[in-house]
Design a protein around this motif. Structure first.
Motif, PDB file in Angstrom:
ATOM      1  N   PRO A   1       0.835  -1.249  -0.035  1.00  0.00           N
ATOM      2  CA  PRO A   1      -0.185  -0.103  -0.086  1.00  0.00           C
ATOM      3  C   PRO A   1       1.005   1.435   0.185  1.00  0.00           C
ATOM      4  O   PRO A   1       1.961   1.192   0.616  1.00  0.00           O
ATOM      5  CB  PRO A   1      -0.916  -0.152   1.377  1.00  0.00           C
ATOM      6  N   GLN A   2       0.545   2.269  -0.827  1.00  0.00           N
ATOM      7  CA  GLN A   2       0.896   3.754  -0.589  1.00  0.00           C
ATOM      8  C   GLN A   2       0.264   4.679  -0.180  1.00  0.00           C
ATOM      9  O   GLN A   2      -1.015   4.709  -0.054  1.00  0.00           O
ATOM     10  CB  GLN A   2       1.405   4.092  -2.115  1.00  0.00           C
ATOM     11  N   ARG A   3       1.004   5.556   0.656  1.00  0.00           N
ATOM     12  CA  ARG A   3       0.293   6.781   1.339  1.00  0.00           C
ATOM     13  C   ARG A   3      -0.063   7.573   0.227  1.00  0.00           C
ATOM     14  O   ARG A   3      -1.406   8.423   0.268  1.00  0.00           O
ATOM     15  CB  ARG A   3       1.330   7.544   1.998  1.00  0.00           C
ATOM     16  N   ALA A   4       0.437   7.762  -0.826  1.00  0.00           N
ATOM     17  CA  ALA A   4       0.198   8.692  -2.104  1.00  0.00           C
ATOM     18  C   ALA A   4       0.630   8.004  -3.114  1.00  0.00           C
ATOM     19  O   ALA A   4       1.480   6.908  -3.376  1.00  0.00           O
ATOM     20  CB  ALA A   4       0.445  10.058  -1.800  1.00  0.00           C
ATOM     21  N   GLU A   5       0.112   8.484  -4.601  1.00  0.00           N
ATOM     22  CA  GLU A   5       0.533   7.805  -5.716  1.00  0.00           C
ATOM     23  C   GLU A   5       1.736   8.533  -6.373  1.00  0.00           C
ATOM     24  O   GLU A   5       2.250   8.223  -7.542  1.00  0.00           O
ATOM     25  CB  GLU A   5      -0.548   8.171  -7.051  1.00  0.00           C
ATOM     26  N   GLY A   6       2.567   9.554  -5.620  1.00  0.00           N
ATOM     27  CA  GLY A   6       3.748   9.945  -6.001  1.00  0.00           C
ATOM     28  C   GLY A   6       4.841   9.100  -6.416  1.00  0.00           C
ATOM     29  O   GLY A   6       4.766   8.299  -5.847  1.00  0.00           O
ATOM     30  N   HIS A   7       5.797   9.603  -7.382  1.00  0.00           N
ATOM     31  CA  HIS A   7       7.147   8.558  -7.620  1.00  0.00           C
ATOM     32  C   HIS A   7       7.802   8.264  -6.502  1.00  0.00           C
ATOM     33  O   HIS A   7       8.276   7.112  -6.401  1.00  0.00           O
ATOM     34  CB  HIS A   7       7.804   9.271  -8.738  1.00  0.00           C
ATOM     35  N   GLU A   8       7.932   9.292  -5.434  1.00  0.00           N
ATOM     36  CA  GLU A   8       8.717   8.824  -4.250  1.00  0.00           C
ATOM     37  C   GLU A   8       8.076   8.009  -3.610  1.00  0.00           C
ATOM     38  O   GLU A   8       8.965   6.997  -3.126  1.00  0.00           O
ATOM     39  CB  GLU A   8       9.248  10.124  -3.655  1.00  0.00           C
ATOM     40  N   HIS A   9       6.877   7.911  -3.256  1.00  0.00           N
ATOM     41  CA  HIS A   9       6.186   6.843  -2.511  1.00  0.00           C
ATOM     42  C   HIS A   9       6.107   5.377  -3.503  1.00  0.00           C
ATOM     43  O   HIS A   9       6.325   4.126  -2.636  1.00  0.00           O
ATOM     44  CB  HIS A   9       4.808   7.078  -2.455  1.00  0.00           C
ATOM     45  N   THR A  10       6.047   5.435  -4.750  1.00  0.00           N
ATOM     46  CA  THR A  10       6.142   4.161  -5.354  1.00  0.00           C
ATOM     47  C   THR A  10       7.696   3.755  -5.313  1.00  0.00           C
ATOM     48  O   THR A  10       7.483   2.365  -5.260  1.00  0.00           O
ATOM     49  CB  THR A  10       5.794   4.563  -6.896  1.00  0.00           C
ATOM     50  N   ILE A  11       8.605   4.570  -5.483  1.00  0.00           N
ATOM     51  CA  ILE A  11       9.997   3.759  -5.057  1.00  0.00           C
ATOM     52  C   ILE A  11      10.035   3.301  -3.812  1.00  0.00           C
ATOM     53  O   ILE A  11      10.593   2.230  -4.003  1.00  0.00           O
ATOM     54  CB  ILE A  11      10.898   4.993  -5.653  1.00  0.00           C
ATOM     55  N   GLU A  12       9.556   4.152  -2.962  1.00  0.00           N
ATOM     56  CA  GLU A  12       9.802   3.401  -1.423  1.00  0.00           C
ATOM     57  C   GLU A  12       9.167   2.208  -1.447  1.00  0.00           C
ATOM     58  O   GLU A  12       9.419   0.915  -0.813  1.00  0.00           O
ATOM     59  CB  GLU A  12       9.228   4.330  -0.539  1.00  0.00           C
ATOM     60  N   ALA A  13       7.756   1.950  -2.064  1.00  0.00           N
ATOM     61  CA  ALA A  13       7.229   0.694  -2.208  1.00  0.00           C
ATOM     62  C   ALA A  13       7.935  -0.509  -2.986  1.00  0.00           C
ATOM     63  O   ALA A  13       8.068  -1.372  -2.247  1.00  0.00           O
ATOM     64  CB  ALA A  13       5.733   0.866  -2.532  1.00  0.00           C
ATOM     65  N   LEU A  14       8.540  -0.102  -4.028  1.00  0.00           N
ATOM     66  CA  LEU A  14       9.154  -1.290  -4.567  1.00  0.00           C
ATOM     67  C   LEU A  14      10.361  -1.549  -3.802  1.00  0.00           C
ATOM     68  O   LEU A  14      11.123  -2.694  -3.899  1.00  0.00           O
ATOM     69  CB  LEU A  14       9.546  -0.442  -6.171  1.00  0.00           C
ATOM     70  N   ARG A  15      11.175  -0.560  -3.246  1.00  0.00           N
ATOM     71  CA  ARG A  15      12.055  -1.084  -2.240  1.00  0.00           C
ATOM     72  C   ARG A  15      11.893  -1.872  -1.444  1.00  0.00           C
ATOM     73  O   ARG A  15      12.488  -2.797  -1.240  1.00  0.00           O
ATOM     74  CB  ARG A  15      12.713   0.295  -1.658  1.00  0.00           C
ATOM     75  N   LYS A  16      10.832  -1.634  -0.736  1.00  0.00           N
ATOM     76  CA  LYS A  16      10.464  -2.561   0.327  1.00  0.00           C
ATOM     77  C   LYS A  16      10.141  -4.147  -0.286  1.00  0.00           C
ATOM     78  O   LYS A  16      10.500  -5.070   0.335  1.00  0.00           O
ATOM     79  CB  LYS A  16       9.024  -2.139   1.019  1.00  0.00           C
ATOM     80  N   ILE A  17       9.384  -4.105  -1.367  1.00  0.00           N
ATOM     81  CA  ILE A  17       9.155  -5.472  -1.997  1.00  0.00           C
ATOM     82  C   ILE A  17      10.581  -6.199  -2.401  1.00  0.00           C
ATOM     83  O   ILE A  17      10.563  -7.341  -2.213  1.00  0.00           O
ATOM     84  CB  ILE A  17       8.319  -5.122  -3.343  1.00  0.00           C
ATOM     85  N   MET A  18      11.557  -5.418  -2.922  1.00  0.00           N
ATOM     86  CA  MET A  18      12.815  -5.779  -3.242  1.00  0.00           C
ATOM     87  C   MET A  18      13.585  -6.161  -1.949  1.00  0.00           C
ATOM     88  O   MET A  18      14.064  -7.737  -1.894  1.00  0.00           O
ATOM     89  CB  MET A  18      13.377  -5.051  -3.967  1.00  0.00           C
ATOM     90  N   ASP A  19      13.233  -5.755  -0.827  1.00  0.00           N
ATOM     91  CA  ASP A  19      14.037  -6.157   0.222  1.00  0.00           C
ATOM     92  C   ASP A  19      13.026  -7.290   0.965  1.00  0.00           C
ATOM     93  O   ASP A  19      13.812  -8.298   1.389  1.00  0.00           O
ATOM     94  CB  ASP A  19      14.093  -5.145   1.398  1.00  0.00           C
ATOM     95  N   ASP A  20      12.012  -7.265   0.854  1.00  0.00           N
ATOM     96  CA  ASP A  20      11.317  -8.469   1.707  1.00  0.00           C
ATOM     97  C   ASP A  20      11.400  -9.757   0.732  1.00  0.00           C
ATOM     98  O   ASP A  20      11.269 -10.990   1.006  1.00  0.00           O
ATOM     99  CB  ASP A  20       9.626  -8.274   1.454  1.00  0.00           C
ATOM    100  N   ASN A  21      11.660  -9.794  -0.513  1.00  0.00           N
ATOM    101  CA  ASN A  21      11.781 -10.823  -1.455  1.00  0.00           C
ATOM    102  C   ASN A  21      13.493 -11.292  -1.407  1.00  0.00           C
ATOM    103  O   ASN A  21      13.592 -12.173  -2.541  1.00  0.00           O
ATOM    104  CB  ASN A  21      11.027 -10.846  -2.964  1.00  0.00           C
ATOM    105  N   HIS A  22      14.206 -10.210  -1.156  1.00  0.00           N
ATOM    106  CA  HIS A  22      15.699 -10.575  -1.326  1.00  0.00           C
ATOM    107  C   HIS A  22      15.896 -10.520  -2.773  1.00  0.00           C
ATOM    108  O   HIS A  22      16.848 -11.329  -3.224  1.00  0.00           O
ATOM    109  CB  HIS A  22      16.114 -11.578  -0.469  1.00  0.00           C
ATOM    110  N   CYS A  23      15.504  -9.635  -3.555  1.00  0.00           N
ATOM    111  CA  CYS A  23      15.600  -9.925  -5.091  1.00  0.00           C
ATOM    112  C   CYS A  23      15.749  -8.427  -5.669  1.00  0.00           C
ATOM    113  O   CYS A  23      14.777  -7.590  -5.220  1.00  0.00           O
ATOM    114  CB  CYS A  23      14.442 -10.579  -5.659  1.00  0.00           C
TER     115      CYS A  23
END
Length: 219
Positions: A96-118
């Motif tokens: 989930p994202q707090r807003a649709e801005g690019h910085e929030h999306t990049i933050e979400a993608l970083r978390k997904i990469m970290d959680d999946n070690h990929c």
């Protein structure tokens, strides 16, 4: 042989589709000569890049990720969810994202990469991610990681499996949200359930559903 009134694969797509066949170089040279002499190739402009993703092959988790945003509702509240689909396994990841801005999306993608070690080798997205307005933020981010960007181009459809996976995930997430809304009057403790928890259940549900190959994404 080239049928001149028909379209055919470009040389890079032909190489991508036959990369496991150990075809001799002379065959690729012959194919290249056929492409260069083809009337259709000279007459028509190449298709948008998004439609060329069918020539790629993803063999392992992380070869190609498709990214998108979906919106789900709880009553009058709207939530933005960043969704990632792995091309090789059809495995869904969401955040989930707090807003649709690019910085929030990049933050979400970083978390997904970290959680999946990929860190994926390539990521495919539409103009909302890779368009002119987003070029600086996403370009810097991907260059720092060595990730290839695949732009889909304007007004072109997703690959069918990726689009279907996102639609199924959105439907499952909305079912969980609607059930929560319906059960909350009888079970007041459900007010403490977070959006992130519901999305985790919806993601788990989708990844345990049998897909086109008779297996689940987790399998």
């Amino acid at each position: 042989m080239c049928i001149r009134d028909s379209n055919h694969m470009s040389l890079p797509n032909f190489k991508a589709r036959t990369s496991k066949l150990e075809i001799p170089k002379r065959i690729y040279d012959m194919y290249d000569r056929v492409c260069k002499s083809c009337d259709s190739c000279g007459k028509y402009a190449p298709a948008p890049e998004r439609s060329r993703v069918s020539g790629w092959r993803a063999y392992f988790f992380g070869d190609i990720w498709f990214i998108d945003h979906v919106k789900v509702n709880i009553g009058s509240h709207h939530y933005i969810v960043f969704v990632v689909v792995d091309a090789a396994t059809n495995f869904i990841m969401s955040e989930p994202q707090r807003a649709e801005g690019h910085e929030h999306t990049i933050e979400a993608l970083r978390k997904i990469m970290d959680d999946n070690h990929c860190t994926p080798k390539a990521i495919m997205g539409d103009d909302a991610f890779f368009g002119r307005s987003a070029a600086r933020e996403w370009g810097d981010f991907f260059r720092s990681l060595g990730v290839r960007q695949i732009s889909q181009g304007p007004n072109t459809p997703w690959p069918n499996r990726a689009e279907a996976a996102v639609k199924v995930f959105k439907t499952k997430a909305q079912i969980y949200f609607d059930d929560l809304q319906e059960c909350m009057p009888q079970e007041p403790f459900l007010k403490n359930v977070s959006v992130r928890t519901l999305l985790a259940y919806a993601t788990w549900d989708r990844n345990n559903s049998v897909t086109y190959g008779g297996m689940t994404p987790l399998e």
